[in-house]
Design a protein around this motif. Structure first.
Motif, PDB file in Angstrom:
ATOM      1  N   THR A   1      54.656  46.574  36.092  1.00 16.86           N
ATOM      2  CA  THR A   1      53.918  45.897  34.963  1.00 16.86           C
ATOM      3  C   THR A   1      52.986  46.723  34.332  1.00 16.86           C
ATOM      4  N   GLY A   2      52.525  47.642  35.042  1.00 19.54           N
ATOM      5  CA  GLY A   2      51.527  48.468  34.288  1.00 19.54           C
ATOM      6  C   GLY A   2      52.077  49.175  32.881  1.00 19.54           C
ATOM      7  N   SER A   3      53.340  49.501  32.951  1.00 24.08           N
ATOM      8  CA  SER A   3      53.847  49.900  31.855  1.00 24.08           C
ATOM      9  C   SER A   3      53.788  48.901  30.465  1.00 24.08           C
ATOM     10  N   TRP A   4      53.429  47.801  30.717  1.00 27.81           N
ATOM     11  CA  TRP A   4      53.388  46.894  29.512  1.00 27.81           C
ATOM     12  C   TRP A   4      52.204  47.065  28.944  1.00 27.81           C
ATOM     13  N   ARG A   5      51.322  47.807  29.355  1.00 27.02           N
ATOM     14  CA  ARG A   5      49.655  47.712  28.713  1.00 27.02           C
ATOM     15  C   ARG A   5      49.888  48.514  27.463  1.00 27.02           C
TER      16      ARG A   5
ATOM     17  N   THR B   1      37.490  47.893  41.465  1.00 28.86           N
ATOM     18  CA  THR B   1      38.356  48.926  41.151  1.00 28.86           C
ATOM     19  C   THR B   1      39.619  48.080  40.505  1.00 28.86           C
ATOM     20  N   ILE B   2      40.196  48.840  39.589  1.00 29.26           N
ATOM     21  CA  ILE B   2      41.582  48.057  39.066  1.00 29.26           C
ATOM     22  C   ILE B   2      42.704  48.868  39.298  1.00 29.26           C
ATOM     23  N   ASP B   3      43.846  48.214  39.833  1.00 36.19           N
ATOM     24  CA  ASP B   3      45.159  48.746  40.186  1.00 36.19           C
ATOM     25  C   ASP B   3      45.975  49.033  38.963  1.00 36.19           C
ATOM     26  N   TYR B   4      46.027  50.312  38.483  1.00 36.81           N
ATOM     27  CA  TYR B   4      46.653  50.482  37.090  1.00 36.81           C
ATOM     28  C   TYR B   4      48.166  50.471  37.244  1.00 36.81           C
ATOM     29  N   ARG B   5      48.718  50.483  38.436  1.00 34.60           N
ATOM     30  CA  ARG B   5      49.959  50.509  38.520  1.00 34.60           C
ATOM     31  C   ARG B   5      50.701  49.141  37.814  1.00 34.60           C
ATOM     32  N   TYR B   6      49.863  47.899  38.295  1.00 35.73           N
ATOM     33  CA  TYR B   6      50.278  46.529  37.837  1.00 35.73           C
ATOM     34  C   TYR B   6      49.361  45.788  36.717  1.00 35.73           C
ATOM     35  N   CYS B   7      48.386  46.416  36.343  1.00 33.79           N
ATOM     36  CA  CYS B   7      47.479  45.906  35.473  1.00 33.79           C
ATOM     37  C   CYS B   7      48.125  45.641  33.892  1.00 33.79           C
ATOM     38  N   LYS B   8      48.357  44.527  33.286  1.00 32.88           N
ATOM     39  CA  LYS B   8      48.825  44.343  32.124  1.00 32.88           C
ATOM     40  C   LYS B   8      48.202  44.750  30.827  1.00 32.88           C
ATOM     41  N   GLY B   9      46.830  44.786  31.286  1.00 32.33           N
ATOM     42  CA  GLY B   9      46.005  45.230  30.115  1.00 32.33           C
ATOM     43  C   GLY B   9      45.778  44.024  29.043  1.00 32.33           C
ATOM     44  N   CYS B  10      45.395  42.765  29.694  1.00 36.26           N
ATOM     45  CA  CYS B  10      45.314  41.430  28.630  1.00 36.26           C
ATOM     46  C   CYS B  10      44.082  41.433  28.283  1.00 36.26           C
ATOM     47  N   GLY B  11      43.055  42.088  29.064  1.00 33.31           N
ATOM     48  CA  GLY B  11      41.625  42.211  28.426  1.00 33.31           C
ATOM     49  C   GLY B  11      40.683  40.942  28.570  1.00 33.31           C
ATOM     50  N   VAL B  12      41.238  40.192  29.639  1.00 28.06           N
ATOM     51  CA  VAL B  12      40.531  38.852  29.985  1.00 28.06           C
ATOM     52  C   VAL B  12      39.219  39.403  30.477  1.00 28.06           C
ATOM     53  N   CYS B  13      39.319  40.191  31.855  1.00 32.24           N
ATOM     54  CA  CYS B  13      38.036  40.774  32.425  1.00 32.24           C
ATOM     55  C   CYS B  13      37.167  41.506  31.374  1.00 32.24           C
TER      56      CYS B  13
ATOM     57  N   GLU C   1      45.342  36.049  48.507  1.00 30.73           N
ATOM     58  CA  GLU C   1      45.908  36.207  47.423  1.00 30.73           C
ATOM     59  C   GLU C   1      47.447  35.467  47.616  1.00 30.73           C
ATOM     60  N   GLN C   2      47.868  34.628  47.134  1.00 30.41           N
ATOM     61  CA  GLN C   2      49.072  34.088  46.922  1.00 30.41           C
ATOM     62  C   GLN C   2      50.166  34.429  45.839  1.00 30.41           C
ATOM     63  N   VAL C   3      49.426  34.805  44.822  1.00 27.16           N
ATOM     64  CA  VAL C   3      50.000  35.264  43.848  1.00 27.16           C
ATOM     65  C   VAL C   3      49.982  36.944  43.606  1.00 27.16           C
ATOM     66  N   LEU C   4      51.033  37.411  43.821  1.00 24.44           N
ATOM     67  CA  LEU C   4      51.172  38.858  43.945  1.00 24.44           C
ATOM     68  C   LEU C   4      51.236  39.618  42.575  1.00 24.44           C
ATOM     69  N   SER C   5      50.394  40.963  42.650  1.00 29.45           N
ATOM     70  CA  SER C   5      50.322  41.720  41.606  1.00 29.45           C
ATOM     71  C   SER C   5      51.719  42.073  41.239  1.00 29.45           C
TER      72      SER C   5
ATOM     73  N   ALA D   1      45.595  39.562  39.806  1.00 26.30           N
ATOM     74  CA  ALA D   1      45.177  39.817  40.958  1.00 26.30           C
ATOM     75  C   ALA D   1      45.089  41.305  41.319  1.00 26.30           C
ATOM     76  N   VAL D   2      44.626  42.273  40.382  1.00 22.88           N
ATOM     77  CA  VAL D   2      44.674  43.809  40.535  1.00 22.88           C
ATOM     78  C   VAL D   2      43.433  44.249  40.544  1.00 22.88           C
ATOM     79  N   ILE D   3      42.184  43.414  40.547  1.00 29.58           N
ATOM     80  CA  ILE D   3      40.998  43.771  40.649  1.00 29.58           C
ATOM     81  C   ILE D   3      40.426  43.751  42.075  1.00 29.58           C
ATOM     82  N   ASP D   4      39.878  44.986  42.547  1.00 27.64           N
ATOM     83  CA  ASP D   4      39.364  44.700  43.842  1.00 27.64           C
ATOM     84  C   ASP D   4      38.056  44.120  43.930  1.00 27.64           C
ATOM     85  N   ARG D   5      37.728  42.991  44.916  1.00 28.80           N
ATOM     86  CA  ARG D   5      36.703  42.153  44.688  1.00 28.80           C
ATOM     87  C   ARG D   5      35.410  42.612  45.105  1.00 28.80           C
ATOM     88  N   ASN D   6      35.465  43.804  45.949  1.00 27.80           N
ATOM     89  CA  ASN D   6      34.241  44.359  46.272  1.00 27.80           C
ATOM     90  C   ASN D   6      33.739  45.771  45.669  1.00 27.80           C
TER      91      ASN D   6
END
Lengths: 312, 85
Positions: free
Chosen positions: B22-26, B58-70, A12-16, B50-55
């Protein structure tokens, strides 16, 4: 064969937690670009949304050395850095593989303001990758018209719709006789990954343009970013192609539109989902406006079909 | 970091949360229904943050902006956008 989603690397090159809007297509595309380029790269940014997305000093949202430069100098600055790296390697001050120099520039910095530096860099065939993420307006400053804005689109400087057609910038770069030119978009990440990986392996000037539907500028709902990008390709408003040493080949699904196996979807649905067209398509001249936009798209498809026949 | 001489030291360093938490923007939060999810990783590839764990998906709610694309792109409808409390 296109790389599938499960084959993409973990890096990942773009950080959260960067400063981009939620659902930003530029960071979406930059993540895929980062997977293909890896950490050994130098990034140059001209004033654009991506500079604002980097976040606040002393933190940085991208995991590369980033250099912020003047608006008009993306091509020339990247040339300077490439030459400096080559000389450092010659003198033995730099060991190992040379870092990939790439620019991450919006459509304003490519089509209009940065064009002469880009054109000169292409003419010199300097070893770099020039990325243009094209959101079809100057979105960072509040959506003004640019050379990439299509006909009939509302911006704050064209309140009654732009009257001129957009440029075909990727084709202009192809005519500079550079080794690699490609167009991509965020809805086809495997295709984008392959193109960047191929560009990395070629030496010389490479140009990759990525259509990035900006929901603020295009005025659609935030979760529909990827859908809008997909609709642009299916309606033929954006064509996916790559040209290695001047030979154009089209990628799926644009290939089936070009060779006539599948008709392009009518442009109406694509236009009506976007507020920038929709707000001007309510008057009595709506049919004529749609016909004009459809005419531009048909002409572009016909032109690119014939252009691909020329392989000399 | 220490090997870089002071004159050439950059001003910024890559860090998570460069734009703050950035999770506070959600406004709406994506919730994954693990029973429907088939782990196709489409949400992971399209997440701009890049807040979703691939395997584990799970979502990192600290940074998820809640755009809803997922949630829009999920082919099985396993991700739903729920109101933030």
């Amino acid at each position: 064969m296109t790389t599938s989603i499960k084959q993409l690397p973990d890096i990942e090159q773009v950080l959260s937690g960067n400063g981009a809007c939620g659902g930003c297509p530029a960071t979406m595309a930059l993540r895929i670009v980062g997977k293909a380029l890896g950490p050994n790269a130098i990034m140059l940014l001209t004033p654009s949304c991506s500079v604002a997305s980097m976040g606040m000093t002393p933190r940085l949202g991208y995991n590369w050395p980033c250099i912020n430069i003047c608006f008009a100098t993306a091509g020339s600055s990247a040339s300077g850095i490439t030459h400096a790296l080559e000389i450092m390697q010659e003198k033995g001050r730099l060991q190992g593989e040379l870092p990939t120099v790439f620019t991450w520039v919006g459509d304003g910095g490519t089509y209009d303001i940065g064009f002469q530096a880009l054109s000169a860099a292409a003419e010199r065939n300097d070893n770099m990758i020039f990325f243009c993420y094209n959101n079809e307006a100057y979105s960072n400053t509040g959506v003004q018209r640019s050379g990439a804005t299509p006909r009939g689109s509302y911006t704050t400087t064209t309140p009654s719709g732009k009257r001129q057609q957009k440029k075909n910038m990727a084709l202009l770069m192809l005519e500079h006789n550079i080794p690699y030119v490609a167009t991509a978009t965020v809805a086809y990440p495997g295709d984008l990954y392959d193109k960047v990986a191929k560009a990395k392996s070629i030496s010389g000037m490479k140009y990759i343009e990525i259509l990035a539907p900006c929901y603020l500028g295009w005025q659609f709902d935030m979760p529909e970013t990827v859908q809008m990008s997909r609709m642009a390709v299916r309606s033929g408003a954006w064509l996916l192609w790559e040209a290695e040493n001047g030979k154009i080949s089209f990628n799926k699904p644009s290939a089936s539109i070009i060779n006539g196996k599948k008709d392009a979807a009518p442009v109406d649905e694509y236009l009506m989902k976007q507020g920038r067209f929709n707000r001007l398509l309510k008057g009595p001249d709506a049919a004529q406006r749609i016909a004009e936009i459809q005419g531009d798209i048909d002409r572009e498809i016909a032109f690119m079909r014939e252009r691909a026949q020329i392989t000399i | 970091m220490k090997s870089v001489t002071k004159a050439y030291r950059p001003i910024s360093w890559p860090t998570k949360g460069a734009g703050g938490d950035t999770g506070s923007w959600r406004v709406r939060r994506p919730v994954v229904n693990t029973q429907i999810c088939n782990k196709c990783q489409i949400c992971w590839v399209f997440c701009p943050e890049a807040v979703i764990d691939r395997n584990e998906i799970t979502i990192d709610y600290r940074y998820c902006k809640g755009c809803g694309v997922c949630a829009t792109e999920c082919p099985t409808g396993a991700i739903s956008m729920e109101k933030e409390e």
